[in-house]
Write an enzyme that holds these catalytic residues in place. Structure first.
Site, PDB file in Angstrom:
ATOM      1  N   VAL A 162       2.476   2.347   3.487  1.00 47.20           N
ATOM      2  CA  VAL A 162       3.525   1.540   4.108  1.00 47.20           C
ATOM      3  C   VAL A 162       4.554   1.095   3.071  1.00 47.20           C
ATOM      4  CG1 VAL A 162       4.042  -0.611   5.354  1.00 47.20           C
ATOM      5  CG2 VAL A 162       2.011   0.729   5.962  1.00 47.20           C
ATOM      6  N   CYS A 163       4.100   0.313   2.085  1.00 53.18           N
ATOM      7  CA  CYS A 163       5.025  -0.358   1.176  1.00 53.18           C
ATOM      8  C   CYS A 163       5.678   0.577   0.171  1.00 53.18           C
ATOM      9  CB  CYS A 163       4.304  -1.484   0.447  1.00 53.18           C
ATOM     10  SG  CYS A 163       3.546  -2.671   1.566  1.00 53.18           S
ATOM     11  N   ILE A 164       5.091   1.771  -0.027  1.00 55.35           N
ATOM     12  CA  ILE A 164       5.681   2.753  -0.939  1.00 55.35           C
ATOM     13  C   ILE A 164       6.337   3.903  -0.187  1.00 55.35           C
ATOM     14  CG2 ILE A 164       5.119   4.507  -2.666  1.00 55.35           C
ATOM     15  CD1 ILE A 164       5.383   1.674  -3.749  1.00 55.35           C
TER      16      ILE A 164
ATOM     17  N   PRO B 219      10.167   2.986   1.312  1.00 50.88           N
ATOM     18  CA  PRO B 219      11.254   2.883   0.331  1.00 50.88           C
ATOM     19  C   PRO B 219      11.437   4.143  -0.499  1.00 50.88           C
ATOM     20  CG  PRO B 219       9.417   1.458  -0.274  1.00 50.88           C
ATOM     21  CD  PRO B 219       9.160   1.946   1.115  1.00 50.88           C
TER      22      PRO B 219
ATOM     23  N   THR C 114       0.838  -1.192   0.000  1.00 50.79           N
ATOM     24  CA  THR C 114       0.000   0.000   0.000  1.00 50.79           C
ATOM     25  C   THR C 114       0.880   1.253   0.000  1.00 50.79           C
ATOM     26  OG1 THR C 114      -0.076  -0.025   2.425  1.00 50.79           O
ATOM     27  CG2 THR C 114      -1.884  -1.143   1.265  1.00 50.79           C
TER      28      THR C 114
END
Length: 210
Positions: free
Chosen positions: A125-127, A130, A122
């Site tokens: 969080v996941c983008i 990083p 998502t």
């Protein structure tokens, strides 16, 4: 820290960019509530086709495929079979850039390129993490916000502000097509507009928020 020259917008081109598609998994898709799932899938398909048509390096990754996150959406296996087979299967590191295997895969694919086009599930969080980490590592980062989503509009907007404060730029799939294609009358531009028409414009009614 900020992305290099963050005060001046840097336009990307296919020749100097790498595409990272992070955790577009069947389970993580279900974590998104601020944008229609059909829109995420169609926009992700468009990004995959952009990368293939313009011969841009692309790296796929997943997190804990055997758990709630599940496998990658089948579209990516269909459109990017080699990248799918080479995907980095993370064991649970939330910030993909902190996973040594993923970092190595990105650096190998980039071959010195410093422009990163990033999208995934998502966004909050996941983008977000990083994106910020890669800014700190000296990359120019552009997040395609509408090829991902978050559990709420608030979460998505908080994520966007977070990565933009670090210097990453936010873009949409249609705008990326313009930036990569530049001129619809050229072979590259023709490919971009064709993909947009097939994957996005042709599905607008299906993707509408009811």
């Amino acid at each position: 820290m900020h992305c290099p020259h963050h005060s001046k917008v840097k336009l990307f081109s296919p020749a100097d960019s790498v595409m990272l598609l992070i955790d577009h998994q069947q389970g993580t898709l279900n974590f998104c509530r601020n944008i229609p799932h059909k829109m995420i899938i169609q926009n992700t398909r468009a990004l995959a086709r952009f990368a293939a048509a313009l011969h841009m390096p692309v790296v796929l990754t997943t997190s804990q495929e055997e758990r709630a996150q599940g496998p990658l959406i089948p579209d990516l296996k269909e459109l990017l079979p080699e990248a799918y087979d080479a995907r980095v299967k993370r064991t649970g590191v939330a910030n993909a850039w902190n996973d040594p295997a993923y970092r190595k895969a990105v650096e190998t694919a980039a071959r010195g390129r410093k422009n990163i086009i990033m999208a995934g599930l998502t966004n909050d969080v996941c983008i977000a993490y990083p994106a910020v980490s890669m800014c700190e590592a000296g990359y120019h980062v552009m997040v395609v916000q509408d090829a991902g989503g978050s559990p709420s509009t608030m979460a998505d907007e908080n994520a966007r502000r977070f990565w933009e404060r670090a210097g990453a730029r936010t873009i949409t799939v249609n705008a990326l097509a313009c930036e990569m294609g530049k001129d619809w009358s050229t072979p590259e531009g023709g490919k971009m507009i064709g993909i947009v028409m097939e994957e996005i414009i042709g599905h607008l009614d299906e993707m509408a928020i009811k």
